[in-house]
Write an enzyme that holds these catalytic residues in place. Structure first.
Site, mmCIF file in Angstrom:
data_model
loop_
_atom_site.group_PDB
_atom_site.id
_atom_site.type_symbol
_atom_site.label_atom_id
_atom_site.label_comp_id
_atom_site.label_asym_id
_atom_site.label_seq_id
_atom_site.Cartn_x
_atom_site.Cartn_y
_atom_site.Cartn_z
ATOM 1 N N HIS A 22 33.811 128.300 45.450
ATOM 2 C CA HIS A 22 35.024 129.088 45.224
ATOM 3 C C HIS A 22 36.271 128.222 45.370
ATOM 4 O O HIS A 22 37.144 128.206 44.483
ATOM 5 C CB HIS A 22 35.064 130.254 46.219
ATOM 6 N N GLU A 23 36.349 127.515 46.473
ATOM 7 C CA GLU A 23 37.539 126.692 46.717
ATOM 8 C C GLU A 23 37.615 125.505 45.762
ATOM 9 O O GLU A 23 38.707 125.072 45.391
ATOM 10 C CB GLU A 23 37.567 126.218 48.167
ATOM 11 N N HIS A 26 39.506 126.585 42.696
ATOM 12 C CA HIS A 26 40.955 126.494 42.887
ATOM 13 C C HIS A 26 41.417 125.035 42.827
ATOM 14 O O HIS A 26 42.405 124.699 42.154
ATOM 15 C CB HIS A 26 41.351 127.079 44.253
#
Length: 452
Positions: A22-23, A26
């Site tokens: 997920h990170e 980003h």
């Protein structure tokens, strides 16, 4: 204690994998958009490990493994040198900010598809949607033992869990389900299961049982494993005997033996127990004796024990080649997303119980259970959890990715960013909503640990 440690370990592994992806979503898009990333952290709190790359980004693993974050250069949070203002997140266009924020949930969605692809290539063992026994509503609808469910309300199913989920959905929506089956004569038939007649407040976890359906894999053969010394069965029954009838009542599974013995005991006198032994069918006379069960209550007994298998053998495998697994993974992702969004909608409208909201305790327990069942099941669990993180993060709640996307959509409409005061107010509201949701999840987790 072993189960507790295993649950904690597999939860850390699961969240570590999913949060990292997920990170990274980003981080990767932020770098492509020219944003300076100050820190990439898996976990919160004090860093246990840290490294800095040549771009000045700190990569850290923190002490509390329940999330993570990517900290970007932003004038609203830190003082930015004039030479680096072009690298700040808040100086990027609204479309770039949307792309950066949406990249995290998108990474979880891509990971979900990839994990399901790997699961299908490896082959996921499961239980077929074959009916083992029917009573009540299901029996009245014409469903019979040996029927294999092909679809529920035109939604194709292969496994018992898929069929159970489709039936649960129909029950929550209070409508009758059209169940298509292939019977023992290889004929395809459609039956109507009147799930709308289930009583109000029914337990959503047991819809199949409430409807009178018992799946075949739940039925354990009545194979005698042991004979209690000085019992009614000693000298009559032998280990390895398969009980097929008690006092003329057909026995298909071990769970039918005790009720049949109770009926025989209440009638009084001896009865006939029919068994298969060495290829022969024998009728043996036996007289139940009255004793006490584990709770000290009077019960009729003959003194036999059946195998206590932790899980029956799988009877079907979902497996595809590397190319065929791609559309299969996409279909399964769409199915899981539809189920998740549908459940959220039903919770909001009151058609589904709030008990369906689970927290970290449940996640830890399921992580451990699926890891013990094998890599195929653990990949499935990671995929479902990754999809859940994607969906939850896209909810329009300030503080989540979906809340930020809502801010940017408002900015696109009004032509200018929201005021700092409006965003701060939104953050407080988001924190309150998130705290309430987490409180409910923890409450359900704790409730699930209490014996019923």
């Amino acid at each position: 204690m072993g189960e507790f440690i295993g649950s904690v370990w597999w939860m850390i592994v699961s969240l570590g994998v999913l949060v990292t992806f997920h990170e990274f979503g980003h981080y990767w898009v932020a770098r492509r958009c020219g944003v300076k990333v100050l820190r990439f952290s898996v976990g919160f709190g004090r860093p246990l490990w840290m490294r800095r790359n040549r771009n000045g980004t700190e990569f850290a693993i923190a002490a509390i493994p329940l999330g993570g974050y990517v900290k970007m250069l932003d004038e609203r949070e830190v003082e930015v040198h004039p030479a680096e203002r072009g690298l700040a997140f808040n100086h990027k266009t609204v479309w770039q900010r949307i792309a950066i924020v949406a990249a995290g949930p998108l990474a979880n969605l891509i990971l979900c598809v990839a994990l399901l692809w790997a699961m299908f290539v490896l082959g996921k063992q499961d239980y077929s949607a074959t009916i083992g026994r029917t009573t009540g509503m299901a029996q009245a609808a014409g469903l019979q033992a040996g029927d294999r469910v092909l679809s529920v309300d035109a939604r194709s199913v292969v496994t018992a869990s898929q069929a159970a989920m489709a039936l649960t959905t129909a029950a929550m929506d209070r409508h009758d389900a059209k169940v298509e089956v292939r019977d023992a004569q290889d004929e395809v038939r459609t039956r109507t299961l009147p799930l709308s007649q289930l009583p109000a407040g029914f337990d959503e976890r047991w819809v199949s049982s409430l409807a009178g359906l018992t799946w075949q894999f739940h039925l354990q053969p009545a194979m005698v494993e042991q004979v209690v010394p000085d019992s009614a069965a000693q000298g009559v029954l032998l280990p390895g005997d398969l009980i097929v009838a008690v006092d003329g009542e057909r026995i298909d599974a071990a769970d039918q033996v005790s009720p049949a013995i109770q009926a025989l005991g209440k009638r009084g006198g001896p009865g006939m127990v029919e068994v298969l032994r060495g290829g022969e069918r024998l009728a043996l006379e036996i007289t139940p004796r009255q004793g006490k069960d584990g709770r000290g209550q009077p019960t009729w007994q003959v003194g036999v024990g059946f195998p206590q298998s932790s899980a029956p053998a799988y009877d079907t495998t979902l497996q595809y080649g590397p190319l065929a697994a791609i559309p299969a993974a996409l279909r399964e992702t769409a199915r899981a997303a539809t189920d998740s969004l549908g459940m959220m909608r039903r919770i909001v409208t009151g058609n589904a119980s709030l008990q369906n909201v689970s927290g970290p305790v449940t996640i830890a327990r399921v992580a451990n259970q699926t890891a013990q069942r094998g890599l195929d099941w653990f990949l499935w669990f990671l995929a479902v959890l990754s999809l859940s993180l994607c969906i939850i993060n896209l909810l329009p709640i300030p503080i989540l990715d979906g809340g930020h996307l809502l801010y940017y959509l408002i900015e696109l409409v009004k032509g200018s960013p929201l005021s700092e005061r409006a965003m701060a107010t939104g953050q407080y509201i988001g924190l309150a909503m998130l705290a309430g949701l987490m409180g409910l999840a923890f409450y359900n987790d704790i409730l699930g640990l209490v014996p019923r």
